[in-house]
Scaffold this motif. Sequence first.
Motif, PDB file in Angstrom:
ATOM      1  N   GLU A   1      59.288 -51.410 -89.588  1.00 53.59           N
ATOM      2  CA  GLU A   1      58.096 -50.577 -89.388  1.00 53.59           C
ATOM      3  C   GLU A   1      57.192 -51.180 -88.316  1.00 53.59           C
ATOM      4  O   GLU A   1      56.651 -50.460 -87.480  1.00 53.59           O
ATOM      5  CB  GLU A   1      57.329 -50.434 -90.714  1.00 53.59           C
ATOM      6  N   THR A   2      57.059 -52.505 -88.343  1.00 54.62           N
ATOM      7  CA  THR A   2      56.227 -53.184 -87.339  1.00 54.62           C
ATOM      8  C   THR A   2      56.814 -52.994 -85.947  1.00 54.62           C
ATOM      9  O   THR A   2      56.085 -52.711 -84.988  1.00 54.62           O
ATOM     10  CB  THR A   2      56.107 -54.686 -87.666  1.00 54.62           C
ATOM     11  N   GLN A   3      58.149 -53.123 -85.830  1.00 50.75           N
ATOM     12  CA  GLN A   3      58.800 -52.931 -84.524  1.00 50.75           C
ATOM     13  C   GLN A   3      58.570 -51.510 -84.011  1.00 50.75           C
ATOM     14  O   GLN A   3      58.266 -51.319 -82.833  1.00 50.75           O
ATOM     15  CB  GLN A   3      60.302 -53.207 -84.638  1.00 50.75           C
ATOM     16  N   ALA A   4      58.693 -50.533 -84.909  1.00 49.55           N
ATOM     17  CA  ALA A   4      58.473 -49.134 -84.500  1.00 49.55           C
ATOM     18  C   ALA A   4      57.036 -48.959 -84.026  1.00 49.55           C
ATOM     19  O   ALA A   4      56.776 -48.301 -83.014  1.00 49.55           O
ATOM     20  CB  ALA A   4      58.776 -48.195 -85.671  1.00 49.55           C
ATOM     21  N   PHE A   5      56.091 -49.575 -84.747  1.00 48.44           N
ATOM     22  CA  PHE A   5      54.680 -49.477 -84.385  1.00 48.44           C
ATOM     23  C   PHE A   5      54.429 -50.116 -83.018  1.00 48.44           C
ATOM     24  O   PHE A   5      53.739 -49.548 -82.162  1.00 48.44           O
ATOM     25  CB  PHE A   5      53.832 -50.157 -85.472  1.00 48.44           C
ATOM     26  N   VAL A   6      55.037 -51.292 -82.797  1.00 50.81           N
ATOM     27  CA  VAL A   6      54.875 -51.994 -81.513  1.00 50.81           C
ATOM     28  C   VAL A   6      55.448 -51.150 -80.371  1.00 50.81           C
ATOM     29  O   VAL A   6      54.831 -51.022 -79.305  1.00 50.81           O
ATOM     30  CB  VAL A   6      55.543 -53.392 -81.571  1.00 50.81           C
ATOM     31  N   GLU A   7      56.640 -50.541 -80.609  1.00 50.15           N
ATOM     32  CA  GLU A   7      57.239 -49.689 -79.572  1.00 50.15           C
ATOM     33  C   GLU A   7      56.324 -48.510 -79.246  1.00 50.15           C
ATOM     34  O   GLU A   7      56.146 -48.155 -78.080  1.00 50.15           O
ATOM     35  CB  GLU A   7      58.613 -49.194 -80.032  1.00 50.15           C
ATOM     36  N   GLU A   8      55.731 -47.939 -80.297  1.00 44.82           N
ATOM     37  CA  GLU A   8      54.809 -46.813 -80.093  1.00 44.82           C
ATOM     38  C   GLU A   8      53.595 -47.268 -79.272  1.00 44.82           C
ATOM     39  O   GLU A   8      53.175 -46.586 -78.334  1.00 44.82           O
ATOM     40  CB  GLU A   8      54.359 -46.307 -81.473  1.00 44.82           C
ATOM     41  N   LEU A   9      53.067 -48.438 -79.617  1.00 39.62           N
ATOM     42  CA  LEU A   9      51.928 -48.983 -78.860  1.00 39.62           C
ATOM     43  C   LEU A   9      52.306 -49.223 -77.402  1.00 39.62           C
ATOM     44  O   LEU A   9      51.532 -48.912 -76.494  1.00 39.62           O
ATOM     45  CB  LEU A   9      51.448 -50.298 -79.476  1.00 39.62           C
ATOM     46  N   GLN A  10      53.511 -49.753 -77.175  1.00 43.49           N
ATOM     47  CA  GLN A  10      53.959 -50.017 -75.803  1.00 43.49           C
ATOM     48  C   GLN A  10      54.046 -48.718 -75.005  1.00 43.49           C
ATOM     49  O   GLN A  10      53.658 -48.682 -73.835  1.00 43.49           O
ATOM     50  CB  GLN A  10      55.308 -50.739 -75.816  1.00 43.49           C
ATOM     51  N   GLU A  11      54.530 -47.649 -75.655  1.00 43.87           N
ATOM     52  CA  GLU A  11      54.588 -46.346 -74.978  1.00 43.87           C
ATOM     53  C   GLU A  11      53.181 -45.886 -74.613  1.00 43.87           C
ATOM     54  O   GLU A  11      52.943 -45.411 -73.499  1.00 43.87           O
ATOM     55  CB  GLU A  11      55.254 -45.302 -75.890  1.00 43.87           C
ATOM     56  N   GLN A  12      52.253 -46.040 -75.564  1.00 44.93           N
ATOM     57  CA  GLN A  12      50.876 -45.618 -75.293  1.00 44.93           C
ATOM     58  C   GLN A  12      50.270 -46.439 -74.157  1.00 44.93           C
ATOM     59  O   GLN A  12      49.586 -45.889 -73.292  1.00 44.93           O
ATOM     60  CB  GLN A  12      50.021 -45.752 -76.560  1.00 44.93           C
ATOM     61  N   VAL A  13      50.550 -47.744 -74.156  1.00 46.73           N
ATOM     62  CA  VAL A  13      50.039 -48.610 -73.080  1.00 46.73           C
ATOM     63  C   VAL A  13      50.611 -48.152 -71.743  1.00 46.73           C
ATOM     64  O   VAL A  13      49.895 -48.073 -70.739  1.00 46.73           O
ATOM     65  CB  VAL A  13      50.377 -50.090 -73.365  1.00 46.73           C
ATOM     66  N   SER A  14      51.908 -47.814 -71.727  1.00 46.13           N
ATOM     67  CA  SER A  14      52.543 -47.320 -70.506  1.00 46.13           C
ATOM     68  C   SER A  14      51.859 -46.047 -70.020  1.00 46.13           C
ATOM     69  O   SER A  14      51.580 -45.902 -68.825  1.00 46.13           O
ATOM     70  CB  SER A  14      54.016 -47.007 -70.770  1.00 46.13           C
ATOM     71  N   GLU A  15      51.624 -45.124 -70.961  1.00 43.29           N
ATOM     72  CA  GLU A  15      50.971 -43.861 -70.596  1.00 43.29           C
ATOM     73  C   GLU A  15      49.577 -44.122 -70.031  1.00 43.29           C
ATOM     74  O   GLU A  15      49.200 -43.540 -69.010  1.00 43.29           O
ATOM     75  CB  GLU A  15      50.890 -42.935 -71.817  1.00 43.29           C
ATOM     76  N   VAL A  16      48.827 -45.000 -70.696  1.00 47.30           N
ATOM     77  CA  VAL A  16      47.476 -45.320 -70.213  1.00 47.30           C
ATOM     78  C   VAL A  16      47.561 -45.946 -68.824  1.00 47.30           C
ATOM     79  O   VAL A  16      46.775 -45.606 -67.931  1.00 47.30           O
ATOM     80  CB  VAL A  16      46.755 -46.263 -71.209  1.00 47.30           C
ATOM     81  N   SER A  17      48.542 -46.827 -68.631  1.00 47.10           N
ATOM     82  CA  SER A  17      48.718 -47.486 -67.339  1.00 47.10           C
ATOM     83  C   SER A  17      49.029 -46.459 -66.248  1.00 47.10           C
ATOM     84  O   SER A  17      48.454 -46.516 -65.152  1.00 47.10           O
ATOM     85  CB  SER A  17      49.845 -48.510 -67.455  1.00 47.10           C
TER      86      SER A  17
END
Length: 105
Positions: free
Chosen positions: A52-68
């Motif tokens: 679950e933590t890995q899935a959450f981190v991947e989701e955060l990374q996607e959001q960071v990419s989008e923001v970037s």
Amino acid sequence: GREEAEVLQRCKTEEQELMEATNAYLEALRRTANEGSEAVRGAESCRQTIMETQAFVEELQEQVSEVSETTTRQSATIAALREEQEEAVAVAKLQAKRAESLQRE
């Protein structure tokens, strides 16, 4: 007779001690098995939490990419607007100079 009775008694005592030791051993095995299955359940729970933590981190990374990406696009837009503004200012200055020279004539 008496010797046989003593031997019989010793056998019964040893049998009793052996039974007690066997029961204690079986109880220890049962406890170990219970602890083992608790450990397995704990490990499974940990594994689930990690996934679950890995899935959450991947989701955060996607959001960071989008923001970037959004930030990069906004920076490019801001740079283009700044350029247009500078051109407009230059044109306005030129027009002001023309107007000034026209007034002088």
